[in-house]
Design a protein around this motif. Structure first.
Motif, mmCIF file in Angstrom:
data_model
loop_
_atom_site.group_PDB
_atom_site.id
_atom_site.type_symbol
_atom_site.label_atom_id
_atom_site.label_comp_id
_atom_site.label_asym_id
_atom_site.label_seq_id
_atom_site.Cartn_x
_atom_site.Cartn_y
_atom_site.Cartn_z
ATOM 1 N N LEU A 237 -2.573 3.602 -3.666
ATOM 2 C CA LEU A 237 -2.435 2.353 -4.411
ATOM 3 C C LEU A 237 -2.339 1.228 -3.392
ATOM 4 C CD1 LEU A 237 -1.945 0.994 -7.214
ATOM 5 C CD2 LEU A 237 0.498 1.232 -6.754
ATOM 6 N N ALA A 238 -3.070 0.142 -3.615
ATOM 7 C CA ALA A 238 -3.057 -0.965 -2.659
ATOM 8 C C ALA A 238 -3.248 -2.285 -3.389
ATOM 9 C CB ALA A 238 -4.145 -0.784 -1.605
ATOM 10 N N ILE A 239 -2.474 -3.298 -2.969
ATOM 11 C CA ILE A 239 -2.623 -4.666 -3.448
ATOM 12 C C ILE A 239 -2.606 -5.552 -2.211
ATOM 13 C CG2 ILE A 239 -1.656 -6.495 -4.888
ATOM 14 C CD1 ILE A 239 -0.193 -4.359 -6.476
ATOM 15 N N ASN A 240 -3.662 -6.319 -2.002
ATOM 16 C CA ASN A 240 -3.706 -7.158 -0.816
ATOM 17 C C ASN A 240 -4.634 -8.342 -1.019
ATOM 18 O OD1 ASN A 240 -6.504 -6.366 0.041
ATOM 19 N ND2 ASN A 240 -5.546 -4.369 0.194
ATOM 20 N N GLY A 241 -4.554 -9.285 -0.087
ATOM 21 C CA GLY A 241 -5.407 -10.465 -0.144
ATOM 22 C C GLY A 241 -4.598 -11.733 -0.337
ATOM 23 N N PRO A 242 -5.256 -12.894 -0.258
ATOM 24 C CA PRO A 242 -4.563 -14.161 -0.519
ATOM 25 C C PRO A 242 -4.080 -14.230 -1.949
ATOM 26 C CG PRO A 242 -6.935 -14.502 -0.390
ATOM 27 C CD PRO A 242 -6.687 -13.096 0.052
ATOM 28 N N SER A 243 -3.034 -15.037 -2.209
ATOM 29 C CA SER A 243 -2.392 -15.055 -3.519
ATOM 30 C C SER A 243 -3.319 -15.496 -4.636
ATOM 31 C CB SER A 243 -1.154 -15.958 -3.488
ATOM 32 O OG SER A 243 -1.514 -17.285 -3.146
ATOM 33 N N MET B 257 -7.587 8.530 -6.514
ATOM 34 C CA MET B 257 -7.109 9.908 -6.535
ATOM 35 C C MET B 257 -8.226 10.795 -6.006
ATOM 36 S SD MET B 257 -4.924 10.495 -10.041
ATOM 37 C CE MET B 257 -4.407 12.113 -9.400
ATOM 38 N N ASN B 258 -7.853 11.847 -5.287
ATOM 39 C CA ASN B 258 -8.865 12.765 -4.782
ATOM 40 C C ASN B 258 -8.263 14.143 -4.607
ATOM 41 O OD1 ASN B 258 -8.051 13.195 -1.740
ATOM 42 N ND2 ASN B 258 -7.833 10.999 -2.140
ATOM 43 N N ALA B 259 -9.130 15.135 -4.571
ATOM 44 C CA ALA B 259 -8.691 16.521 -4.364
ATOM 45 C C ALA B 259 -9.789 17.275 -3.646
ATOM 46 C CB ALA B 259 -8.368 17.191 -5.697
ATOM 47 N N GLN B 260 -9.384 18.193 -2.780
ATOM 48 C CA GLN B 260 -10.331 19.023 -2.041
ATOM 49 C C GLN B 260 -9.978 20.495 -2.227
ATOM 50 O OE1 GLN B 260 -8.712 16.344 0.007
ATOM 51 N NE2 GLN B 260 -10.317 15.121 -0.967
ATOM 52 N N GLU B 261 -11.026 21.289 -2.277
ATOM 53 C CA GLU B 261 -10.917 22.748 -2.399
ATOM 54 C C GLU B 261 -10.042 23.132 -3.593
ATOM 55 O OE1 GLU B 261 -10.202 24.964 1.180
ATOM 56 O OE2 GLU B 261 -11.065 23.375 2.429
ATOM 57 N N ILE B 262 -10.447 22.627 -4.747
ATOM 58 C CA ILE B 262 -9.751 22.964 -5.992
ATOM 59 C C ILE B 262 -10.077 24.403 -6.383
ATOM 60 C CG2 ILE B 262 -9.482 22.333 -8.427
ATOM 61 C CD1 ILE B 262 -10.551 19.556 -7.662
ATOM 62 N N SER B 263 -9.083 25.122 -6.861
ATOM 63 C CA SER B 263 -9.305 26.506 -7.298
ATOM 64 C C SER B 263 -8.651 26.704 -8.657
ATOM 65 C CB SER B 263 -8.717 27.499 -6.289
ATOM 66 O OG SER B 263 -7.319 27.322 -6.165
ATOM 67 N N LEU B 264 -9.255 27.579 -9.453
ATOM 68 C CA LEU B 264 -8.709 27.910 -10.767
ATOM 69 C C LEU B 264 -9.077 29.343 -11.094
ATOM 70 C CD1 LEU B 264 -7.222 26.908 -13.284
ATOM 71 C CD2 LEU B 264 -9.440 26.236 -14.230
ATOM 72 N N ASP B 265 -8.076 30.156 -11.314
ATOM 73 C CA ASP B 265 -8.283 31.569 -11.643
ATOM 74 C C ASP B 265 -7.476 31.870 -12.900
ATOM 75 O OD1 ASP B 265 -8.742 34.247 -11.749
ATOM 76 O OD2 ASP B 265 -7.576 34.770 -9.958
ATOM 77 N N SER C 39 0.847 -1.196 0.000
ATOM 78 C CA SER C 39 0.000 0.000 0.000
ATOM 79 C C SER C 39 0.876 1.237 0.000
ATOM 80 C CB SER C 39 -0.934 0.020 1.222
ATOM 81 O OG SER C 39 -0.180 0.166 2.420
ATOM 82 N N GLU C 40 0.398 2.256 -0.678
ATOM 83 C CA GLU C 40 1.118 3.522 -0.761
ATOM 84 C C GLU C 40 0.119 4.656 -0.851
ATOM 85 O OE1 GLU C 40 4.861 5.073 -3.331
ATOM 86 O OE2 GLU C 40 3.069 4.624 -4.512
ATOM 87 N N THR C 41 0.336 5.676 -0.057
ATOM 88 C CA THR C 41 -0.485 6.887 -0.144
ATOM 89 C C THR C 41 0.442 8.090 -0.223
ATOM 90 O OG1 THR C 41 -0.612 7.120 2.274
ATOM 91 C CG2 THR C 41 -2.364 5.865 1.184
ATOM 92 N N ILE C 42 0.064 9.027 -1.064
ATOM 93 C CA ILE C 42 0.809 10.278 -1.212
ATOM 94 C C ILE C 42 -0.172 11.433 -1.055
ATOM 95 C CG2 ILE C 42 2.236 11.706 -2.728
ATOM 96 C CD1 ILE C 42 3.156 9.174 -4.112
ATOM 97 N N GLY C 43 0.156 12.363 -0.187
ATOM 98 C CA GLY C 43 -0.690 13.527 0.024
ATOM 99 C C GLY C 43 0.078 14.811 -0.205
ATOM 100 N N VAL C 44 -0.478 15.688 -1.028
ATOM 101 C CA VAL C 44 0.128 16.992 -1.309
ATOM 102 C C VAL C 44 -0.750 18.051 -0.674
ATOM 103 C CG1 VAL C 44 0.941 18.558 -3.098
ATOM 104 C CG2 VAL C 44 0.998 16.084 -3.498
ATOM 105 N N ASN C 45 -0.161 18.908 0.140
ATOM 106 C CA ASN C 45 -0.922 19.911 0.873
ATOM 107 C C ASN C 45 -0.633 21.311 0.336
ATOM 108 O OD1 ASN C 45 -2.023 18.048 2.954
ATOM 109 N ND2 ASN C 45 0.148 17.824 3.456
ATOM 110 N N ASN C 46 -1.718 22.060 0.118
ATOM 111 C CA ASN C 46 -1.631 23.442 -0.368
ATOM 112 C C ASN C 46 -0.786 23.533 -1.638
ATOM 113 O OD1 ASN C 46 -3.244 24.588 1.647
ATOM 114 N ND2 ASN C 46 -1.509 24.745 3.052
ATOM 115 N N LEU C 47 -1.250 22.833 -2.651
ATOM 116 C CA LEU C 47 -0.592 22.853 -3.950
ATOM 117 C C LEU C 47 -1.055 24.060 -4.756
ATOM 118 C CD1 LEU C 47 1.059 21.434 -6.257
ATOM 119 C CD2 LEU C 47 -1.105 20.312 -6.887
#
Length: 514
Positions: free
Chosen positions: A295-301, A310-318, A269-277
């Motif tokens: 990204l995650a891979i888990n469970g029996p073989s 992927m997600n984003a919060q408070e997107i802005s565009l000017d 598992s891997e998570t990446i978070g970017v703050n105040n981009l």
């Protein structure tokens, strides 16, 4: 030979000793450590003197003089200045492990020519690089470690482009435990944080662009890793990389190592978070309060699950490129999640071991392997959540698509779509249609779709959509298309005997729309 050099150099960066020496620190021990570190290298590099090992009290000092690797290079193609030796200190422990530590700085500059023969000048500096760790020779990797760097700066300049980047600080941590079950496998966990990231890019054919982030955070886990077998595979490749064809004995040997290593993991598992981009240029400014990736891979073989999001919060565009009338349709939040369940890596691994690659891959090998991985060729793609929100819409969807890897026709789909304040969306589209008449059809389509909606207790409009393998389509249990085309009895008209859902009278039924 190049593969051997690259792999060995990567190992050296982590001080990969193959065996711990005696706890007594002396020159004989230092020579043994040096021999271990250089034995995988070509003779000319091993004898270049770029690695020196000296006794230093209760530990060994390993000095990497990388400048000695460049003495035979062409100065017209590549030069580097300020490349001073780097030191790593290694202390053998009674347990057979090694303590690794270092405190260095880095400040180099130079130039190189790329394939197009155009020169590029560069600088790279790290004010402080401090690390400590515990190295395990049995797996040729660190069992734990902490790493910290401060005031990192990079720059490059060519005839067509100039790049400047800086990072205030970086911190990383690594830990490990033996996996449950006592099977010799290891669980690794790591985390890292990068703060005050700034990158500026400019060029002859592009306006200056600046990218900023307050922080970038990373978390990762790998469970059930067969570290010893992976080590054996790496050394096997190094020993046989120059051979054009493996002997039957060596072929069986590597297959045995790979088979013992399967499954290669039980969880990743891997998570990446970017703050105040923020991204700024002459054309405007945009960004997000938070941007995430997972990204995650888990469970029996024999039934592993692959997940991506992927997600984003408070997107802005000017930007003037976005017409003011369309600004409210720009999403301020979104979330996209996808998963592929029931991946049969066990059968895939068994099939892989049975393939004879001596004369190249047999015909149809790829198709047959896909059928093993996806269980008789059946593929399922799940969408745990797809959502988007703006001032004029709020939509969520979950669903699942099932099909086959060998055809695009045999598929089915189940999906649930939820929308809040649909009347607000319709009104916004109608307002926009006053300046763009083509959007009248969009408004009409949304009103038609609303006519099929049910209303949930929380007020959201709901559509449960079902598409069968025979091509028939149903919405909220009402069939709107049969296997041979639109349903002749119902068509797009609601059942006259069915009472309309409460809360839907704000918009007429589809057949009553203008």
């Amino acid at each position: 030979m190049r593969l051997k050099l690259v792999t060995a150099t990567s190992m050296l960066a982590l001080c990969l000793f193959t065996a711990a020496e005696s706890a007594e620190i002396n020159q004989d021990g230092a020579d043994a450590v040096k021999e271990t570190l250089t034995k995988l290298l070509p003779d000319d590099l091993a004898k270049s003197g770029f690695i020196t090992v000296n006794p230093a009290g209760t530990r060994y000092e390993i000095i990497y003089d990388l400048a000695k690797l460049l003495t035979k290079g062409d100065p017209t193609t590549f030069t580097i200045n300020g490349l001073t030796p780097l030191s790593t200190f290694a202390t053998p422990l009674d347990s057979g492990l090694w303590n690794i530590e270092g405190d260095n700085s880095f400040n180099v500059s130079g130039h190189f020519k790329g394939p197009d023969q155009k020169p590029t000048d560069f600088t790279y500096s790290i004010a402080s690089l401090v690390y400590t760790g515990v190295f395990d020779p049995a797996i040729s990797y660190l069992r734990s470690g902490t790493f910290g760097a401060k005031d990192i700066k990079m720059a490059s300049k060519s005839e067509t482009e100039e790049v400047h980047a800086s990072i205030g600080s970086m911190d990383q941590k690594l830990s490990s435990t033996d996996s449950a079950g006592g099977n010799g496998r290891i669980d690794f966990a790591g985390s890292g944080s990068m703060r005050n990231f700034v990158e500026k890019i400019s060029g002859l054919q592009m306006p200056p662009v600046e990218i900023r982030a307050d922080s970038i955070d990373v978390d990762a886990k790998v469970n059930g890793l067969p570290a010893k077998q992976i080590r054996e595979m790496v050394f096997f490749v190094l020993d046989h990389v120059d051979e054009k064809e493996l002997s039957p004995e060596n072929s069986d040997k590597i297959k045995g190592i790979v088979k013992e290593a399967f499954p290669l993991l039980t969880l990743f598992s891997e998570t990446i978070g970017v703050n105040n981009l923020t991204i700024s240029s002459e054309m405007g400014k945009g960004g997000a309060k938070a941007l995430g990736y997972s990204l995650a891979i888990n469970g029996p073989s024999d039934a592993m699950r692959f997940g991506f999001g992927m997600n984003a919060q408070e997107i802005s565009l000017d930007t003037p490129l976005m017409p003011a009338n369309y600004a409210t349709f720009m999403p301020t939040n979104f979330d996209f999640q996808l998963a592929i369940p029931n991946l049969d890596f066990a059968s895939f691994g068994d099939a892989l071991m049975a393939v004879d690659f001596k004369d190249g891959a047999p015909e149809k090998t790829g198709e047959e392997m896909a059928k093993k991985l996806f269980r008789d060729g059946r593929l399922a793609v799940e969408f745990p959540r797809i959502s988007a929100k703006s001032p004029v819409y709020d939509v969520d969807m979950t669903g699942k698509i099932e099909g086959r890897v060998d055809t695009e026709k045999d598929y089915s789909m189940e999906a649930t779509i939820l929308a809040r304040d649909l009347d607000k969306t319709i009104a916004a589209v109608q307002e926009l249609a006053k300046t763009d008449p083509d959007l009248n059809q969009v408004s009409f389509g949304i009103m038609m779709v609303k006519g099929f909606a049910k209303t949930d207790p929380d007020g959201r409009s709901r559509w449960d959509v079902s598409i069968s393998r025979d091509g028939s389509v149903a919405v909220n249990g009402q069939q709107i298309k049969g296997p041979d085309g639109p349903d002749q009895d119902q068509g797009l008209e609601p059942d006259e005997e069915q009472e309309p859902d409460q809360g839907q009278d704000a918009v007429p039924a589809p057949q009553q729309q203008p």
